[in-house]
Design a protein around this motif. Structure first.
Motif, PDB file in Angstrom:
ATOM      1  N   ASN A   1       0.972   4.049  -2.986  1.00  0.00           N
ATOM      2  CA  ASN A   1       0.725   5.472  -2.713  1.00  0.00           C
ATOM      3  C   ASN A   1       1.907   6.332  -3.138  1.00  0.00           C
ATOM      4  O   ASN A   1       1.732   7.407  -3.713  1.00  0.00           O
ATOM      5  CB  ASN A   1       0.411   5.698  -1.235  1.00  0.00           C
ATOM      6  N   ASP A   2       3.108   5.858  -2.848  1.00  0.00           N
ATOM      7  CA  ASP A   2       4.314   6.603  -3.209  1.00  0.00           C
ATOM      8  C   ASP A   2       4.418   6.775  -4.725  1.00  0.00           C
ATOM      9  O   ASP A   2       4.653   7.874  -5.225  1.00  0.00           O
ATOM     10  CB  ASP A   2       5.549   5.871  -2.669  1.00  0.00           C
TER      11      ASP A   2
ATOM     12  N   GLU B   1       0.831  -1.204   0.000  1.00  0.00           N
ATOM     13  CA  GLU B   1       0.000   0.000   0.000  1.00  0.00           C
ATOM     14  C   GLU B   1       0.871   1.261   0.000  1.00  0.00           C
ATOM     15  O   GLU B   1       0.611   2.216  -0.737  1.00  0.00           O
ATOM     16  CB  GLU B   1      -0.937   0.015   1.203  1.00  0.00           C
ATOM     17  N   ASN B   2       1.912   1.253   0.803  1.00  0.00           N
ATOM     18  CA  ASN B   2       2.814   2.402   0.862  1.00  0.00           C
ATOM     19  C   ASN B   2       3.512   2.631  -0.486  1.00  0.00           C
ATOM     20  O   ASN B   2       3.621   3.755  -0.958  1.00  0.00           O
ATOM     21  CB  ASN B   2       3.860   2.198   1.959  1.00  0.00           C
TER      22      ASN B   2
ATOM     23  N   SER C   1       1.978   6.500  -6.923  1.00  0.00           N
ATOM     24  CA  SER C   1       0.851   7.327  -7.367  1.00  0.00           C
ATOM     25  C   SER C   1       1.144   8.804  -7.152  1.00  0.00           C
ATOM     26  O   SER C   1       0.905   9.629  -8.034  1.00  0.00           O
ATOM     27  CB  SER C   1      -0.416   6.921  -6.608  1.00  0.00           C
ATOM     28  N   ASN C   2       1.668   9.142  -5.990  1.00  0.00           N
ATOM     29  CA  ASN C   2       1.987  10.545  -5.691  1.00  0.00           C
ATOM     30  C   ASN C   2       3.079  11.087  -6.603  1.00  0.00           C
ATOM     31  O   ASN C   2       3.078  12.270  -6.932  1.00  0.00           O
ATOM     32  CB  ASN C   2       2.400  10.714  -4.229  1.00  0.00           C
TER      33      ASN C   2
ATOM     34  N   ARG D   1      -7.890  12.372  -3.764  1.00  0.00           N
ATOM     35  CA  ARG D   1      -6.695  11.741  -4.341  1.00  0.00           C
ATOM     36  C   ARG D   1      -5.432  12.129  -3.601  1.00  0.00           C
ATOM     37  O   ARG D   1      -4.437  11.443  -3.675  1.00  0.00           O
ATOM     38  CB  ARG D   1      -6.556  12.102  -5.813  1.00  0.00           C
ATOM     39  N   GLU D   2      -5.439  13.264  -2.921  1.00  0.00           N
ATOM     40  CA  GLU D   2      -4.199  13.747  -2.273  1.00  0.00           C
ATOM     41  C   GLU D   2      -3.925  13.053  -0.985  1.00  0.00           C
ATOM     42  O   GLU D   2      -4.492  12.387  -0.347  1.00  0.00           O
ATOM     43  CB  GLU D   2      -4.296  15.259  -2.023  1.00  0.00           C
TER      44      GLU D   2
END
Length: 97
Positions: free
Chosen positions: A70-71, A66-67, A73-74, A96-97
């Motif tokens: 997210n990383d 998950e991390n 994606s960001n 989304r942020e």
């Protein structure tokens, strides 16, 4: 962009090609030129020195995945100002942020 992910392997074993990783690496090198092997060794050492994710630092694989998701994606999806005039879009952008 490179994000090293050390899954069930110690980064120091990758860096130095030791342990079980080193054994498999040695088998992979059979039939390769010395020049190829040196390049791989140098690349592995560089990757192992980069900041990345190590499964041993997480309570579970799911948290680590998950991390990472997210990383990535960001890093890939940057907020855009192109849609500021669209009614109701702000809430979706904040989600989304």
């Amino acid at each position: 962009m490179v994000i090293p992910i050390f899954y069930k392997v110690d980064p120091s074993h990758v860096r130095k090609q030791t342990g079980q990783f080193g054994k498999v690496f040695g088998e992979t090198c059979i039939g390769r030129t010395e020049n190829e092997i040196r390049k791989w060794m140098r690349a592995l050492a560089e990757v192992a020195n980069l900041a990345g994710e190590d499964l041993r630092n997480w309570r579970s694989e799911a948290e680590m995945v998950e991390n990472i998701a997210n990383d990535v994606s960001n890093k890939l999806i940057t907020p855009s100002d192109n849609f500021r005039d669209f009614v109701g879009i702000e809430a979706h952008i904040r989600k989304r942020e």
